[in-house]
Design an enzyme around this catalytic site. Structure first.
Site, PDB file in Angstrom:
ATOM      1  N   ASN A  53       0.697  -1.088  -0.062  1.00  0.00           N
ATOM      2  CA  ASN A  53      -0.092  -0.162  -0.235  1.00  0.00           C
ATOM      3  C   ASN A  53       0.972   1.124   0.027  1.00  0.00           C
ATOM      4  OD1 ASN A  53      -1.801   2.041   0.607  1.00  0.00           O
ATOM      5  ND2 ASN A  53      -2.257   1.392   2.590  1.00  0.00           N
TER       6      ASN A  53
ATOM      7  N   GLU B 297      -6.595   4.632   8.061  1.00  0.00           N
ATOM      8  CA  GLU B 297      -6.361   5.958   7.778  1.00  0.00           C
ATOM      9  C   GLU B 297      -7.659   6.852   7.245  1.00  0.00           C
ATOM     10  OE1 GLU B 297      -2.640   5.289   5.798  1.00  0.00           O
ATOM     11  OE2 GLU B 297      -1.767   4.785   7.467  1.00  0.00           O
TER      12      GLU B 297
HETATM   13  P1  13P Z   1       3.157   0.431   7.670  1.00  0.00           P
HETATM   14  O1  13P Z   1       3.785  -0.973   7.033  1.00  0.00           O
HETATM   15  O2  13P Z   1       3.944   1.492   7.169  1.00  0.00           O
HETATM   16  O3  13P Z   1       3.140   0.221   9.172  1.00  0.00           O
HETATM   17  O4  13P Z   1       1.670   0.764   6.978  1.00  0.00           O
HETATM   18  C1  13P Z   1       0.757  -0.182   7.139  1.00  0.00           C
HETATM   19  C2  13P Z   1      -0.548  -0.177   6.560  1.00  0.00           C
HETATM   20  O5  13P Z   1      -1.086   0.566   6.866  1.00  0.00           O
HETATM   21  C3  13P Z   1      -0.556  -0.828   5.397  1.00  0.00           C
HETATM   22  O6  13P Z   1      -2.026  -0.696   4.761  1.00  0.00           O
END
Ligand code: 13P
Length: 253
Positions: A10, A98
């Site tokens: 992502n 998010e």
């Molecule tokens: P990180 O791997 O940066 O912690 O993010 C995880 C995430 O939100 C993938 O959708």
């Protein structure tokens, strides 16, 4: 039940078109020989078309990071499922924490988006996970249960079967604090059992559940060794081809 591991990157709100193209080119090379793991990347909307063209002929799938549930119309700033299909997306991430945290996403809007995705033949990566406060208050299972029930409300078995779930504890996202393999497995097993109660054991056994939250080449192997962890949704570590490809090749570590 053998579930094919599924590792997706992502990219969140990172990479201009030019930068995304460069990253896609590198990934195509570094992941060319991978065939026992399904791989997908989720660039920002503006780079989807370019990345799709670059990845043509490779085994790397394309995902969008969100969609709106209406087919078309006066919805300034939104992107429809048909637009994502046309640009070549196979998957769409829905309900990322998010989106829930900063953009007012609720279980109900997640549910509407999932239904729209299914209607248009897009496979969903459905994200769930508790905040640190919820975990500390002992609410992890009840929060995850509410998110699963709310997100899947009214969905039939055939709509849920092709889905992928992603358990992403909010406290582990972008913080460098990964859930331990045991902590993650406990929740993954809970989710699978919940799917079994909502649909059937047989179906729950087929659905892949990814883990997300500070996944790195250092911790992926331990996570993947757990029975109910079927892959990863990788944020920060998916922005560099070399690091992401190490995660995808976790078996070689
Ligand atoms: P990180 O791997 O940066 O912690 O993010 C995880 C995430 O939100 C993938 O959708």
């Amino acid at each position: 039940m053998v579930r094919l591991p599924f590792i997706a990157g992502n990219w969140k709100m990172n990479k201009t078109v030019e930068e995304a193209l460069e990253l896609a080119k590198q990934m195509k090379v570094s992941l060319a020989k991978v065939d026992s793991v399904e791989v997908a990347v989720a660039p920002p909307f503006t780079a989807l078309f370019t990345v799709r063209r670059e990845l043509e002929g490779s085994r790397i799938g394309l995902a969008a990071q969100n969609l709106f549930w209406e087919d078309k119309g006066a919805f300034t700033g939104e992107i429809s499922p048909a637009m994502l299909k046309e640009v070549g997306c196979h998957y769409v991430i829905i309900g990322h924490s998010e989106r829930r945290q900063y953009f007012g996403e609720t279980d109900e809007t997640v549910n509407r988006r999932i239904k729209a995705a299914f209607k248009h033949g897009l496979k969903v990566i459905f994200c769930i996970g508790e905040t640190l406060k919820e975990r500390e208050e002992g609410k992890t299972f009840s929060v995850v249960e509410r998110q699963v029930e709310g997100g899947l409300k009214g969905l039939k078995a055939e709509e849920v079967r092709p889905m992928v779930l992603a358990y992403e504890p909010v406290w582990a996202i972008g913080t460098g604090k990964t859930a331990t393999p045991e902590q993650a497995e406990e929740v993954h097993r809970f989710i699978r059992n919940k799917l079994g109660r909502l649909y059937s054991q047989e179906m729950a056994g087929e659905i892949r559940i990814q883990y997300g939250g500070s996944v790195t080449p250092e911790n992926i192997k331990g996570l993947m060794a757990q029975e109910d962890i079927d892959g990863a949704l990788v944020g920060g570590a998916s922005l560099q081809a070399e690091i992401f490809s190490k995660i995808v090749r976790f078996r070689e570590i």
